[in-house]
Scaffold this active site. Structure first.
Site, PDB file in Angstrom:
ATOM      1  N   PHE A  92       0.839  -1.196   0.000  1.00 18.59           N
ATOM      2  CA  PHE A  92       0.000   0.000   0.000  1.00 18.59           C
ATOM      3  C   PHE A  92       0.870   1.241   0.000  1.00 18.59           C
ATOM      4  O   PHE A  92       2.045   1.213   0.383  1.00 18.59           O
ATOM      5  CB  PHE A  92      -0.943   0.003   1.207  1.00 18.59           C
ATOM      6  CG  PHE A  92      -0.235   0.078   2.543  1.00 18.59           C
ATOM      7  CD1 PHE A  92       0.032   1.291   3.147  1.00 18.59           C
ATOM      8  CD2 PHE A  92       0.166  -1.089   3.196  1.00 18.59           C
ATOM      9  CE1 PHE A  92       0.680   1.364   4.371  1.00 18.59           C
ATOM     10  CE2 PHE A  92       0.823  -1.031   4.418  1.00 18.59           C
ATOM     11  CZ  PHE A  92       1.071   0.204   5.010  1.00 18.59           C
ATOM     12  N   CYS A  93       0.283   2.349  -0.469  1.00 22.81           N
ATOM     13  CA  CYS A  93       0.963   3.642  -0.492  1.00 22.81           C
ATOM     14  C   CYS A  93      -0.097   4.739  -0.379  1.00 22.81           C
ATOM     15  O   CYS A  93      -1.268   4.453  -0.159  1.00 22.81           O
ATOM     16  CB  CYS A  93       1.804   3.795  -1.753  1.00 22.81           C
ATOM     17  SG  CYS A  93       0.854   3.633  -3.274  1.00 22.81           S
ATOM     18  N   THR A  94       0.292   5.980  -0.551  1.00 18.09           N
ATOM     19  CA  THR A  94      -0.618   7.088  -0.302  1.00 18.09           C
ATOM     20  C   THR A  94      -1.848   7.068  -1.203  1.00 18.09           C
ATOM     21  O   THR A  94      -2.980   7.068  -0.727  1.00 18.09           O
ATOM     22  CB  THR A  94       0.110   8.438  -0.466  1.00 18.09           C
ATOM     23  OG1 THR A  94       1.295   8.435   0.333  1.00 18.09           O
ATOM     24  CG2 THR A  94      -0.795   9.595  -0.043  1.00 18.09           C
TER      25      THR A  94
ATOM     26  N   CYS B 215       2.258   1.757  -5.452  1.00 18.79           N
ATOM     27  CA  CYS B 215       1.887   0.343  -5.341  1.00 18.79           C
ATOM     28  C   CYS B 215       1.810  -0.315  -6.708  1.00 18.79           C
ATOM     29  O   CYS B 215       2.211  -1.472  -6.874  1.00 18.79           O
ATOM     30  CB  CYS B 215       0.528   0.203  -4.657  1.00 18.79           C
ATOM     31  SG  CYS B 215       0.597   0.632  -2.917  1.00 18.79           S
TER      32      CYS B 215
ATOM     33  N   ILE C 286      -4.017   4.659   0.618  1.00 19.33           N
ATOM     34  CA  ILE C 286      -4.428   4.999   1.982  1.00 19.33           C
ATOM     35  C   ILE C 286      -5.530   6.053   1.973  1.00 19.33           C
ATOM     36  O   ILE C 286      -6.462   6.000   2.777  1.00 19.33           O
ATOM     37  CB  ILE C 286      -3.211   5.525   2.777  1.00 19.33           C
ATOM     38  CG1 ILE C 286      -2.109   4.474   2.832  1.00 19.33           C
ATOM     39  CG2 ILE C 286      -3.615   5.924   4.192  1.00 19.33           C
ATOM     40  CD1 ILE C 286      -0.755   5.029   3.223  1.00 19.33           C
TER      41      ILE C 286
END
Length: 339
Positions: free
Chosen positions: A180-182, A187, A209
């Site tokens: 996961f990433c912002t 990703c 996120i």
């Protein structure tokens, strides 16, 4: 009530004429009073923009009028004040820099997992959960039980994957990998990279996120802390409400309320992260800049932020710190092999 609409967007799609898209997009954004940063490369588009609701809608409509961007998705949040100082539409080699050629997220990215199903996935004991953001982002918030690769930049991520791909590495201990990433863009590239390295069961959080915090209520959430964002809000929490963190104007690191009680904190000049990283000349410029910001505030005007050369100096300092950390890690590996 918040009046500024913030839109985070990206899409991996082949844009052979990306240079020709720069000027028209810049013009459309300017004509609608939209600010922020958009990156264009042969592999697609990425960025965050802010403005009036009508202005943002007009820019998004213009982008989607290109058949290649017709399915472009975005995430929305609101801000009380404009979170950007200027508009930048930039041409890049990559819309998110990993530094590995021939990675094709458009066709090789891992399996999407919706925010509603994410909790079940990362609660599976057969899944290793990896936060692919940079270390300073992870420190202010992450998912419960997630692995922090402790990278200073995304270009270090492939090296971490190689180190953890041995028979005893984290990525080999369990059958599935969830990343996961912002907002989802890192990703897509990181899962595509893992698949190119032979990993089969690779998943990533759809919408990142930000979509999770927007969708999943706090009482059902496995997120702990706040999420770093790359604008003047600095961080957001559930419901994408602005968080408690502020930005150090000298090193661009997020600061918790307790960081500002440190003896190393001087507003606009230094913080516990960078108090020993700047020259006397730089510190003098930072103090003069802060003085001008305070004078502008008294006049009820908006200061446009750090001069370009100071921003470049801060970014260069962070890159040098990352380079030194990478060299130190390499030296440790060599020492272990020799032992």
């Amino acid at each position: 009530m918040s009046q500024i609409l913030v839109a985070a967007l990206y899409k991996f799609v082949r844009l052979d004429d990306f240079q020709a898209l720069q000027a028209p997009i810049q013009q459309v954004c300017e004509s609608h009073g939209v600010m922020g940063t958009l990156l264009l490369a042969k592999e697609g588009i990425n960025g965050t923009i802010a403005g009036s609701a009508a202005g943002i809608r007009a820019v998004l409509d213009y982008l989607r009028s290109d058949a290649r961007l017709a399915t472009l998705t975005h995430k929305e949040s609101w801000a009380d004040t404009m979170p950007f100082y200027r508009l930048k539409v930039k041409l890049k080699r990559e819309i998110v820099t990993m530094g590995v050629p021939d990675i094709d997220p458009e066709t090789m990215a891992g399996q999407y997992v919706t925010p509603e199903k994410w909790n079940d996935l990362i609660s599976d004991p057969e899944v290793v959960v990896v936060d692919v953001r940079n270390d300073y982002e992870v420190t202010i918030g992450s998912f419960q039980g997630a692995v922090n690769p402790k990278t200073e930049s995304f270009t270090e991520f492939p090296e971490w994957v190689q180190a953890q791909s041995s028979d005893t590495g984290l990525l080999r201990k369990k059958k599935k990998v969830a990343m996961f990433c912002t907002g989802g863009i890192r990703c897509e590239k990181s899962t595509a990279y893992l698949r190119s390295q032979g990993f089969d069961e690779v998943y990533h959080l759809e919408g990142g996120i930000l979509k999770y915090l927007e969708t999943v209520p706090p009482e059902k959430s496995l997120w702990k802390g706040e999420c770093f964002v790359f604008d003047e809000r600095v961080s957001v929490g559930h419901g994408l409400t602005p968080g408690e963190y502020e930005l150090c104007r000298a090193c661009r690191q997020p600061l918790a309320p307790e960081d500002k009680t440190s003896v190393y904190f001087e507003l606009g000049v230094s913080c516990p992260h960078c108090h020993d990283q700047h020259t006397p000349e730089q510190i003098g410029r930072f103090r003069e800049r802060q003085k001008q910001i305070e004078l502008a505030r008294k006049r009820r005007e908006r200061h446009i932020g750090a001069p370009i050369e100071e921003q470049k100096a801060a970014k260069q300092a962070m890159k040098e710190k990352a380079r030194q950390a990478a060299l130190a890690r390499q030296a440790q590996v060599v020492t272990k092999k020799q032992a």
